[in-house]
Design a protein around this motif. Sequence first.
Motif, PDB file in Angstrom:
ATOM      1  N   ARG A  63       6.558   3.968   4.630  1.00 34.13           N
ATOM      2  CA  ARG A  63       7.271   3.475   5.806  1.00 34.13           C
ATOM      3  C   ARG A  63       8.592   2.820   5.410  1.00 34.13           C
ATOM      4  NH1 ARG A  63       4.000  -0.425   9.470  1.00 34.13           N
ATOM      5  NH2 ARG A  63       2.479  -0.313   7.794  1.00 34.13           N
ATOM      6  N   SER A  75      -2.590   5.625   7.312  1.00 34.66           N
ATOM      7  CA  SER A  75      -1.172   5.560   6.947  1.00 34.66           C
ATOM      8  C   SER A  75      -0.407   6.759   7.486  1.00 34.66           C
ATOM      9  CB  SER A  75      -1.035   5.492   5.418  1.00 34.66           C
ATOM     10  OG  SER A  75      -1.625   4.312   4.906  1.00 34.66           O
ATOM     11  N   GLY A 118       0.968   3.626   2.198  1.00 39.97           N
ATOM     12  CA  GLY A 118       1.536   3.843   3.524  1.00 39.97           C
ATOM     13  C   GLY A 118       2.704   2.924   3.803  1.00 39.97           C
ATOM     14  N   LEU A 150      -1.204  10.178   1.445  1.00 41.20           N
ATOM     15  CA  LEU A 150      -1.555   9.016   2.256  1.00 41.20           C
ATOM     16  C   LEU A 150      -2.930   9.185   2.903  1.00 41.20           C
ATOM     17  CD1 LEU A 150       1.761   8.130   4.105  1.00 41.20           C
ATOM     18  CD2 LEU A 150       0.916   7.294   1.915  1.00 41.20           C
ATOM     19  N   SER A 155       0.847  -1.192   0.000  1.00 38.62           N
ATOM     20  CA  SER A 155       0.000   0.000   0.000  1.00 38.62           C
ATOM     21  C   SER A 155       0.883   1.243   0.000  1.00 38.62           C
ATOM     22  CB  SER A 155      -0.894   0.010   1.241  1.00 38.62           C
ATOM     23  OG  SER A 155      -0.104   0.190   2.410  1.00 38.62           O
ATOM     24  N   GLU A 184       0.444   6.120  11.000  1.00 35.03           N
ATOM     25  CA  GLU A 184       1.540   5.166  11.128  1.00 35.03           C
ATOM     26  C   GLU A 184       2.886   5.855  10.950  1.00 35.03           C
ATOM     27  OE1 GLU A 184       0.598   2.268   8.191  1.00 35.03           O
ATOM     28  OE2 GLU A 184      -0.834   1.178   9.470  1.00 35.03           O
ATOM     29  N   THR A 211       4.086  12.493   4.276  1.00 31.08           N
ATOM     30  CA  THR A 211       2.793  11.802   4.200  1.00 31.08           C
ATOM     31  C   THR A 211       1.940  12.275   3.036  1.00 31.08           C
ATOM     32  OG1 THR A 211       1.734  13.373   5.727  1.00 31.08           O
ATOM     33  CG2 THR A 211       2.783  11.437   6.698  1.00 31.08           C
TER      34      THR A 211
END
Length: 342
Positions: free
Chosen positions: A147, A174, A143, A170, A141, A177, A167
Amino acid sequence: MGEIAEPIVVAEGLHKSFGETRALRGVDLAVPAGTVCGVLGPNGAGKTTLIRILATLSDPDAGTARIAGHDVVREAGRVRELIGLAGQYAAVDEKLTGRGNLRMFGRLYHLSRAGARRRADELLERFGLMGAADRQVAGYSGGMRRRLDLITSLILRPRVLFLDEPTTGLDPRSRNEIWEAIRELVADGTTVLLTTQYLDEADHLADAIAVVDHGRVIAEGTPDALKAGIGDRLDVALEDDAQVPLAARVLGGLTGGEPETGGEPGRLSVALRGGGVRLADVVRELDGAGVAAADVGLRRPTLDEVFLQLTGHRATAVPGRDGEAAGERAGEKVGEKVKEGV
């Protein structure tokens, strides 16, 4: 209260131009170790140029910058050993697995094969990607990709991490996160410089904020201090939208400010500068003018309202500034080619 940490990132009088475009006009910045500094500004304001200079990707025309006491120009090699950088878009190989990407970057950073394997597994476990470690990144995905991109910049345990719009694009889950991952890094002592146009992101993460506009730092401080600097706001919701003009005159006379209607029918908001206003007085004045209020309240301004007050526009692209941003990007591409040739 603990002692304030010594600055690990210091910029003094930074200037940078790209042709006729003056991207930086004397920027000063000091970031204590183990904190998050949010660098905010509209497109073309100079924040990306500032980050690129601090990350040794571009040289200033004038001024100095240091990371952990090392000059970013004269000691660029040493500075690169101390920093990590994650850009707006995930720079990972979609054909490789998550584990394969981390091992590849580990080898590129001159870790031994065993060291690269060990560090990859440490990071995958810590940031919750071990379950997807052996899947191709093409199936991740958005996100998860972000990461993974973030943790590739952590392979060498950087003391300072530069995050440029981490981000973007996102979904809320996400984003949370990524926020949690950033908090973990700072808890371990990493210093983070964050550029973002999501002001709620800066509000949640940043210990201090520097607002950059027209190549200068025009305001800096904690989110709360910046909000306090423009005063609280008075919000009024009316029962009848047709009474907005009358209510605006009443509130303007009472507060000395100019009420804003925003985009929501029947609602007004006004900044309270130079002293508070009692809600009882507001209700009485509105009632005396025949204005029916459904709700009246005081609140601290949002960071977006602070940004609007400081710059005259919200944290989005600024009309008429696209040329400046394009000139900045073009100049930086030239800078990259020069660096590659060194």
